[in-house]
Design a protein around this motif. Sequence first.
Motif, PDB file in Angstrom:
ATOM      1  N   VAL A   1     -95.923  80.141 -20.537  1.00 46.15           N
ATOM      2  CA  VAL A   1     -94.703  80.177 -19.746  1.00 46.15           C
ATOM      3  C   VAL A   1     -93.732  79.118 -20.260  1.00 46.15           C
ATOM      4  O   VAL A   1     -94.095  77.948 -20.404  1.00 46.15           O
ATOM      5  CB  VAL A   1     -95.008  79.942 -18.248  1.00 46.15           C
ATOM      6  CG1 VAL A   1     -93.735  80.018 -17.421  1.00 46.15           C
ATOM      7  CG2 VAL A   1     -96.043  80.951 -17.742  1.00 46.15           C
TER       8      VAL A   1
ATOM      9  N   LEU B   1     -99.893  80.698 -17.320  1.00 49.46           N
ATOM     10  CA  LEU B   1    -100.036  81.435 -16.067  1.00 49.46           C
ATOM     11  C   LEU B   1    -101.515  81.517 -15.728  1.00 49.46           C
ATOM     12  O   LEU B   1    -102.299  82.108 -16.462  1.00 49.46           O
ATOM     13  CB  LEU B   1     -99.429  82.832 -16.168  1.00 49.46           C
ATOM     14  CG  LEU B   1     -99.483  83.654 -14.885  1.00 49.46           C
ATOM     15  CD1 LEU B   1     -98.621  83.023 -13.796  1.00 49.46           C
ATOM     16  CD2 LEU B   1     -99.025  85.067 -15.143  1.00 49.46           C
TER      17      LEU B   1
ATOM     18  N   ILE C   1     -98.667  78.355 -12.233  1.00 53.20           N
ATOM     19  CA  ILE C   1     -98.592  77.921 -13.631  1.00 53.20           C
ATOM     20  C   ILE C   1     -99.241  76.544 -13.748  1.00 53.20           C
ATOM     21  O   ILE C   1     -98.866  75.609 -13.038  1.00 53.20           O
ATOM     22  CB  ILE C   1     -97.130  77.882 -14.106  1.00 53.20           C
ATOM     23  CG1 ILE C   1     -96.522  79.280 -13.974  1.00 53.20           C
ATOM     24  CG2 ILE C   1     -97.036  77.359 -15.530  1.00 53.20           C
ATOM     25  CD1 ILE C   1     -95.019  79.322 -14.009  1.00 53.20           C
TER      26      ILE C   1
END
Length: 168
Positions: free
Chosen positions: A107, A118, A132
């Motif tokens: 991410v 993630l 996250i």
Amino acid sequence: METRLQVGIISSTHGIRGEVKVFPTTDDANRFKNLKKVYLNTGKEQIPCEVQHVKFFKQFVIVKFKGIDNINDIEMYKGSSLLVDREDAVPLEEDEYYIADMLGMEVYTEDGEKLGILKDVIETGANDVYVIASEKYGEVLVPAIKQCILDVDMEQGRMEIHLLDGLI
């Protein structure tokens, strides 16, 4: 990419004739009406089972497997996941993804900074929330809304997000 996807978890037995209560982990529990075959994931093996019939009770799906007619034959599978082959999964709409395929994605923020990986998706009802794991910020929760999720590239395993004020 996972070849089988989870659609539910056996929470308990139902009655004495081999039925089980399944907590659905799919967006639409009605998909169980069309299921013919599932795999009981015991953690050690995936046992193919033919679905004999289904009915619904509160938030649960009551499932009866062909050839399992006794509570004693199914009781040991409490807590087991039910899986389906990917080709038997419900087709996705545009901008929809299977959670199993998203886990582990890198991410990045819109500035190109790597935020993290993630780790999980929380299904809240209103919208999903992406969990996250970030080395810099710890656990970051990002709502899966268009204002935050700018791009998801499944082939590259990459997501680009906009961090709203207050998320970190």
